[in-house]
Design an enzyme around this catalytic site. Sequence first.
Site, PDB file in Angstrom:
ATOM      1  N   LYS A  78      14.536 -20.461   9.972  1.00  0.00           N
ATOM      2  CA  LYS A  78      13.748 -21.850   9.415  1.00  0.00           C
ATOM      3  C   LYS A  78      12.098 -21.437  10.072  1.00  0.00           C
ATOM      4  O   LYS A  78      12.087 -21.252  11.081  1.00  0.00           O
ATOM      5  CB  LYS A  78      14.419 -22.839   9.868  1.00  0.00           C
ATOM      6  CG  LYS A  78      14.327 -24.178   9.436  1.00  0.00           C
ATOM      7  CD  LYS A  78      15.107 -25.059   9.751  1.00  0.00           C
ATOM      8  CE  LYS A  78      14.803 -26.526   9.389  1.00  0.00           C
ATOM      9  NZ  LYS A  78      15.771 -27.583   9.687  1.00  0.00           N
ATOM     10  N   SER A 153      17.529 -30.572   6.279  1.00  0.00           N
ATOM     11  CA  SER A 153      16.377 -29.978   6.005  1.00  0.00           C
ATOM     12  C   SER A 153      16.312 -28.582   5.934  1.00  0.00           C
ATOM     13  O   SER A 153      15.172 -27.708   5.648  1.00  0.00           O
ATOM     14  CB  SER A 153      15.446 -30.379   7.042  1.00  0.00           C
ATOM     15  OG  SER A 153      15.672 -29.986   8.300  1.00  0.00           O
ATOM     16  N   SER A 177      21.089 -31.304   9.813  1.00  0.00           N
ATOM     17  CA  SER A 177      20.222 -30.356   8.495  1.00  0.00           C
ATOM     18  C   SER A 177      20.738 -29.145   8.550  1.00  0.00           C
ATOM     19  O   SER A 177      20.368 -28.108   7.703  1.00  0.00           O
ATOM     20  CB  SER A 177      18.738 -30.312   9.238  1.00  0.00           C
ATOM     21  OG  SER A 177      18.084 -31.459   8.735  1.00  0.00           O
TER      22      SER A 177
HETATM   23  N1  GLN Z   1      18.494 -35.704   7.131  1.00  0.00           N
HETATM   24  C1  GLN Z   1      18.200 -36.006   8.571  1.00  0.00           C
HETATM   25  C2  GLN Z   1      16.942 -36.462   8.437  1.00  0.00           C
HETATM   26  O1  GLN Z   1      16.249 -36.683   7.790  1.00  0.00           O
HETATM   27  C3  GLN Z   1      18.512 -35.051   9.443  1.00  0.00           C
HETATM   28  C4  GLN Z   1      17.436 -34.069   9.434  1.00  0.00           C
HETATM   29  C5  GLN Z   1      17.646 -32.796  10.523  1.00  0.00           C
HETATM   30  O2  GLN Z   1      18.950 -32.583  11.040  1.00  0.00           O
HETATM   31  N2  GLN Z   1      16.766 -32.134  11.121  1.00  0.00           N
HETATM   32  O3  GLN Z   1      16.387 -36.934   9.680  1.00  0.00           O
END
Ligand code: GLN
Length: 472
Positions: A78, A153, A177
């Site tokens: 990532k 994400s 994410s």
């Molecule tokens: N979807 C969640 C957010 O927008 C999780 C993001 C993540 O785990 N980095 O914060």
Amino acid sequence: MIDIRNLTIKKARKHLDDKDFSARQLAEAYLEEISKVNTDLNAYLEVYKDVLEQADVADKKIAKGEISPLTGIPLAIKDNILISGKHASAGSKILKGYIATYDATVIKKLKDEGVVFIGRTNMDEFAMGSSTENSAFGPTKNPLDKTRVTGGSSGGSVATVKMNGALFALGSDTGGSVRQPASFCGVVGLKPTYGSVSRYGLMAMGSSLDVIGPITKTVTDAEIVFNSIKGKDEFDSTSQNEEGINNKKTPKVIGVPYHILEGGGMSKEALNSFKESIQKLEGLGYEIRDIKLPNIGYSLAVYYVIMPAEVSSNLARFDGVKYGLHIDGKDLLDDYLKTRGEGFGKEVRRRILIGTYVLSAGYHDAYYNKAITLRQKITDEFIKMFEEVDVIVTPTTPGPAFKIGEIVNDPLAMYLEDIFTVPANISGIPAMSVPAGTVEVDGVSLPLGLQIMAPHNCENLLFEVGKKFLGE
Ligand code: GLN
């Protein structure tokens, strides 16, 4: 011809060790597949130029018998995990031109094993989002249906595994994410116990929630990667000793907090599929218990107070002076305003504003402190519940992958995607999403995920239940 479609880390290890193919040949097979599919899917933001050189180093190690579980295995990283000398942008324009000056601890561990880094993957900017549409570099398309999102994400990382562009990938999970996109693409995603994997070299989003986790095709592979990356690290004071990890116990009782499904916004089909998964678990010999976690319903609200508070503080470092983008203003303050105003996307700016608000003098007690109190209550409820049940299962998400553009302008709808995943981040417990059934939408069969949660440092329970569930 290497059949990368049916390859797993476990199988590749055997083939590499038996000299059926070399790490170079394996890397070449992946590069060829990437050249066919990546432009369209936008999973990799960059494929490294030195992939084959890395593979040659791995082959030398294998020839000398210096073999670790991941030697010669191709992986994707990532874009918020630092590899020394390589660009890292966290999916943001503000890090334009930024080159990492050191290796994240997970990277160092993987390098020591002789892995082959294929490239860095697309993500929601600074890991904020559930669809990878918040990337400054365009969304990643779901390999199963290109009109749909991958989730986020870590959408790029998950897509690389699904499209056979890497044998595994690393993502970061602050609120779901790793698990949510894994569920959308039909692969395995593990969020380890908070602190069991070092955060050193992971760009911070919510420091009390962030953890790096593997995305793989099988639970067995997730276990292999977790064992390679876990452990205490002197560069991360919140990382913990391995001694606590893996308490030996055979899971027998599975708790299901049915009451949270009611407010979860699930479709009938997704709910039915979840019930089928529960029946399958029952058929495998587990005792299923209907459980109540009275405060778990507050998790999403707690998360969306604590996370932005930490975001607002962590992202203060991107000031146009220290890293990446710099836009000249009329004075220093104007430099900050211009650089941050243009460098950060809309969602990042929204969260910085919310975070600054909940931490401000007049509202700190009303929001931040209340969230902290509830966080402890939710954590205590999990710990107590784990005296009665061995693991807890829920759906990973309310439904399958949605269309690109469908909810991108509705932040609250997007935040609801995290309803089942954030409790594990708030309480620090490990959780894993495994593929569990499909639903038919517009004639396409889309995967769903089952989330399994375990007590702190009991990833072994997740692996055991997950393997049984998937028949590994
Ligand atoms: N979807 C969640 C957010 O927008 C999780 C993001 C993540 O785990 N980095 O914060």
